[in-house]
Motif scaffolding. Structure first.
Motif, PDB file in Angstrom:
ATOM      1  N   PHE A  55     -10.066  -9.903  11.538  1.00 18.32           N
ATOM      2  CA  PHE A  55      -8.811  -9.767  10.822  1.00 18.32           C
ATOM      3  C   PHE A  55      -7.892 -10.900  11.264  1.00 18.32           C
ATOM      4  O   PHE A  55      -7.571 -11.041  12.444  1.00 18.32           O
ATOM      5  N   GLU A  56      -7.440 -11.702  10.302  1.00 18.67           N
ATOM      6  CA  GLU A  56      -6.624 -12.876  10.600  1.00 18.67           C
ATOM      7  C   GLU A  56      -5.270 -12.820   9.902  1.00 18.67           C
ATOM      8  O   GLU A  56      -4.513 -13.794   9.921  1.00 18.67           O
ATOM      9  N   GLY A  57      -4.963 -11.703   9.288  1.00 19.65           N
ATOM     10  CA  GLY A  57      -3.745 -11.596   8.503  1.00 19.65           C
ATOM     11  C   GLY A  57      -2.618 -10.920   9.250  1.00 19.65           C
ATOM     12  O   GLY A  57      -2.585 -10.865  10.482  1.00 19.65           O
ATOM     13  N   SER A  58      -1.683 -10.390   8.487  1.00 19.95           N
ATOM     14  CA  SER A  58      -0.526  -9.689   9.032  1.00 19.95           C
ATOM     15  C   SER A  58      -0.475  -8.289   8.430  1.00 19.95           C
ATOM     16  O   SER A  58      -0.483  -8.132   7.212  1.00 19.95           O
ATOM     17  N   PHE A  59      -0.455  -7.290   9.304  1.00 19.16           N
ATOM     18  CA  PHE A  59      -0.413  -5.903   8.856  1.00 19.16           C
ATOM     19  C   PHE A  59       0.883  -5.292   9.365  1.00 19.16           C
ATOM     20  O   PHE A  59       1.062  -5.080  10.567  1.00 19.16           O
ATOM     21  N   TYR A  60       1.787  -5.021   8.419  1.00 16.14           N
ATOM     22  CA  TYR A  60       3.095  -4.477   8.755  1.00 16.14           C
ATOM     23  C   TYR A  60       3.124  -2.990   8.405  1.00 16.14           C
ATOM     24  O   TYR A  60       3.147  -2.618   7.234  1.00 16.14           O
ATOM     25  N   GLY A  61       3.126  -2.153   9.434  1.00 14.59           N
ATOM     26  CA  GLY A  61       3.186  -0.718   9.189  1.00 14.59           C
ATOM     27  C   GLY A  61       4.524  -0.267   8.651  1.00 14.59           C
ATOM     28  O   GLY A  61       4.629   0.823   8.083  1.00 14.59           O
ATOM     29  N   ASN A  62       5.563  -1.102   8.872  1.00 16.43           N
ATOM     30  CA  ASN A  62       6.876  -0.822   8.281  1.00 16.43           C
ATOM     31  C   ASN A  62       7.467   0.487   8.806  1.00 16.43           C
ATOM     32  O   ASN A  62       8.249   1.145   8.129  1.00 16.43           O
ATOM     33  N   GLY A  63       7.029   0.880  10.026  1.00 17.97           N
ATOM     34  CA  GLY A  63       7.521   2.119  10.619  1.00 17.97           C
ATOM     35  C   GLY A  63       6.946   3.378  10.007  1.00 17.97           C
ATOM     36  O   GLY A  63       7.395   4.487  10.320  1.00 17.97           O
ATOM     37  N   LYS A  64       5.926   3.226   9.159  1.00 17.00           N
ATOM     38  CA  LYS A  64       5.345   4.376   8.470  1.00 17.00           C
ATOM     39  C   LYS A  64       4.274   5.053   9.335  1.00 17.00           C
ATOM     40  O   LYS A  64       3.781   4.491  10.309  1.00 17.00           O
ATOM     41  N   THR A  65       3.916   6.261   8.925  1.00 19.21           N
ATOM     42  CA  THR A  65       2.969   7.082   9.668  1.00 19.21           C
ATOM     43  C   THR A  65       1.688   7.290   8.871  1.00 19.21           C
ATOM     44  O   THR A  65       1.732   7.565   7.669  1.00 19.21           O
ATOM     45  N   ILE A  66       0.552   7.161   9.552  1.00 20.04           N
ATOM     46  CA  ILE A  66      -0.744   7.540   8.982  1.00 20.04           C
ATOM     47  C   ILE A  66      -1.093   8.915   9.524  1.00 20.04           C
ATOM     48  O   ILE A  66      -1.064   9.143  10.743  1.00 20.04           O
ATOM     49  N   SER A  67      -1.437   9.830   8.641  1.00 16.33           N
ATOM     50  CA  SER A  67      -1.788  11.194   9.043  1.00 16.33           C
ATOM     51  C   SER A  67      -3.056  11.643   8.336  1.00 16.33           C
ATOM     52  O   SER A  67      -3.462  11.073   7.318  1.00 16.33           O
ATOM     53  N   GLY A  68      -3.701  12.672   8.907  1.00 21.95           N
ATOM     54  CA  GLY A  68      -4.850  13.303   8.270  1.00 21.95           C
ATOM     55  C   GLY A  68      -6.155  12.555   8.366  1.00 21.95           C
ATOM     56  O   GLY A  68      -7.187  13.063   7.912  1.00 21.95           O
ATOM     57  N   ILE A  78       0.846  -1.190   0.000  1.00 24.21           N
ATOM     58  CA  ILE A  78       0.000   0.000   0.000  1.00 24.21           C
ATOM     59  C   ILE A  78       0.882   1.241   0.000  1.00 24.21           C
ATOM     60  O   ILE A  78       1.776   1.375   0.838  1.00 24.21           O
ATOM     61  N   THR A  79       0.618   2.136  -0.951  1.00 22.50           N
ATOM     62  CA  THR A  79       1.456   3.333  -1.098  1.00 22.50           C
ATOM     63  C   THR A  79       0.697   4.637  -0.883  1.00 22.50           C
ATOM     64  O   THR A  79       1.314   5.697  -0.827  1.00 22.50           O
ATOM     65  N   SER A  80      -0.654   4.581  -0.756  1.00 21.41           N
ATOM     66  CA  SER A  80      -1.437   5.813  -0.641  1.00 21.41           C
ATOM     67  C   SER A  80      -2.714   5.550   0.146  1.00 21.41           C
ATOM     68  O   SER A  80      -3.105   4.403   0.361  1.00 21.41           O
ATOM     69  N   ALA A  81      -3.398   6.638   0.536  1.00 19.89           N
ATOM     70  CA  ALA A  81      -4.671   6.507   1.246  1.00 19.89           C
ATOM     71  C   ALA A  81      -5.725   5.843   0.362  1.00 19.89           C
ATOM     72  O   ALA A  81      -6.535   5.037   0.838  1.00 19.89           O
ATOM     73  N   ALA A  82      -5.715   6.155  -0.924  1.00 19.95           N
ATOM     74  CA  ALA A  82      -6.679   5.535  -1.840  1.00 19.95           C
ATOM     75  C   ALA A  82      -6.466   4.022  -1.903  1.00 19.95           C
ATOM     76  O   ALA A  82      -7.432   3.247  -1.917  1.00 19.95           O
ATOM     77  N   VAL A  93       1.665  -4.583   3.686  1.00 13.40           N
ATOM     78  CA  VAL A  93       2.818  -3.765   4.052  1.00 13.40           C
ATOM     79  C   VAL A  93       2.591  -2.334   3.583  1.00 13.40           C
ATOM     80  O   VAL A  93       2.227  -2.111   2.418  1.00 13.40           O
ATOM     81  N   LEU A  94       2.773  -1.373   4.485  1.00  8.84           N
ATOM     82  CA  LEU A  94       2.756   0.031   4.075  1.00  8.84           C
ATOM     83  C   LEU A  94       4.122   0.388   3.499  1.00  8.84           C
ATOM     84  O   LEU A  94       5.151   0.220   4.166  1.00  8.84           O
ATOM     85  N   MET A  95       4.136   0.882   2.283  1.00  5.18           N
ATOM     86  CA  MET A  95       5.388   1.231   1.606  1.00  5.18           C
ATOM     87  C   MET A  95       5.754   2.695   1.794  1.00  5.18           C
ATOM     88  O   MET A  95       6.931   3.069   1.678  1.00  5.18           O
ATOM     89  N   ASN A  96       4.752   3.527   2.051  1.00  9.50           N
ATOM     90  CA  ASN A  96       4.962   4.961   2.243  1.00  9.50           C
ATOM     91  C   ASN A  96       4.205   5.426   3.474  1.00  9.50           C
ATOM     92  O   ASN A  96       3.328   4.716   3.988  1.00  9.50           O
TER      93      ASN A  96
END
Length: 371
Positions: free
Chosen positions: A55-68, A3-7, A28-31
């Motif tokens: 939710f039964e999967g794996s969600f890796y934030g990868n150290g990224k930030t969600i804003s807005g 995932i690279t964007s909010a969309a 995985v969040l890429m950005n």
């Protein structure tokens, strides 16, 4: 799934909820993910990840930030297995939770910024800097009702919360009103607020290395009868041992304020503390508080208030050990049913036992103020 964007984030949620994506998929969040008004509305329309499911999967934030993100739902409705980790919600994110007909029918509201209900799996290395609020409401549930609200998990039934930080703000305004319309004391209405987790069950959840530096402000108006209000920097209501480490204590550094001004004529119980509001059948070890803990009212209160640096109330036979309080504790209200202490304000003593049998090897450098 990358995932690279909010969309793309919203697209993932939609496809996970409709079954397009496998329940056990990896994400995985890429950005850093930046939401705006349009993408926030689109996310809210999904009901959150795994709405009406698990939710039964794996969600890796990868150290990224969600804003807005301006949200009315948790990121994850419910987690049962897998992991959610390495994610930051920054100070531009906000969550405003409102009672729905579904909540009232199921007699509960379990909410947080990350996971509403955790019933397995692990949440780790997550930081929440968000504004979290219970919205204006005036409700008279016809039977028992429980609110569980935290920043990371609303209700921890089982699973693990570890290495998580709350540094935002949790607010329950006076315009949030709850109670029984007829004063029926057989219906137990409960509000559990925790900086990290609202409440845990006794079904073997694990809690470790938790830190709160955020603020909690609870001014809820109690109408008629409410059973208990539990407010704490880490966990509102804890039913499993909270074990820190000698050099890595579970710690609250944030200020906690409970205002009873709207509730002077009502008899109910408040348990307010830096670390745990009420600990039921659970020891609390290697925990610390440096935040200001305050209960206040402009009127004489008939409520029972247990106010402490570490634990508001702990059940009979359990212990508070190797804990430290350096926070200032203020009881600024008139009334006869109040107790305050640097470590533990109230317990149900076993026959022949005294305070010193339950609180051991603890250090206090703060002050207790009663006005």
């Amino acid at each position: 799934i990358k995932i690279t964007s909010a969309a793309e984030f919203v697209d993932f949620v939609q496809k996970y909820n409709n079954g397009t994506h496998s329940a056990t998929c990896s994400v995985v969040l890429m950005n850093n993910i930046v939401f705006d008004e349009t993408t926030s509305a689109a996310f809210n329309a999904t009901g959150g990840i795994a709405k009406d499911g698990n939710f039964e999967g794996s969600f890796y934030g990868n150290g990224k930030t969600i804003s807005g993100l301006s949200s009315t739902v948790a990121l994850f409705y419910r987690q049962t297995t897998g992991v959610i980790q390495d994610l930051i919600l920054d100070e531009t994110t906000s969550f405003i939770f409102t009672l729905t007909a579904d909540n009232i029918a199921h007699k509960n509201l379990d909410v947080s910024a990350i996971v509403g209900i955790e019933n397995g799996g692990t949440v780790s290395n997550v930081e929440v800097r968000s504004e979290i609020t219970l919205s204006d409401a005036r409700i008279y549930p016809s039977s028992g009702f429980t609110f569980n609200m935290g920043s990371v998990v609303g209700r921890l039934a089982s699973g693990t919360i570890q290495n998580c930080i709350f540094s935002g703000n949790i607010t329950v305004p006076a315009t949030f009103q709850i109670g029984t319309s007829n004063g029926n004391t057989s219906e137990k209405l409960t509000l559990n607020l925790g900086g990290v987790c609202g409440a845990t069950s006794s079904n073997y959840p694990t809690l470790s290395n938790l830190l709160s530096s955020g603020s909690i402000d609870c001014s809820a108006k109690i109408l008629g009868y409410v059973h208990k209000v539990r407010v704490a920097g880490i966990i509102g209501y804890c039913q499993r041992p909270l074990n820190g480490e000698v050099n890595n204590k579970t710690m609250n550094m944030g200020d906690i304020t409970v205002d009873l001004s709207a509730n002077a004529a009502t008899t109910h119980t408040y348990m307010v503390a830096g670390v745990v509001g009420e600990s039921n059948n659970a020891n609390v070890n290697h925990a610390a508080n440096s935040g200001k803990i305050e209960a206040t009212s402009t009127k004489t209160s008939n409520a029972t208030v247990n106010l402490a640096g570490i634990v508001g109330k702990i059940s009979k036979g359990k212990f508070v050990t190797y804990c430290e309080n350096s926070g200032e504790i203020y009881l600024n209200l008139a009334g006869n049913n109040h107790s305050l202490d640097p470590f533990m304000a109230s317990t149900e003593y076993a026959e022949g036992k005294e305070y010193g049998d339950f609180v051991t090897d603890c250090i206090n450098t703060g002050n207790v103020h009663a006005n």
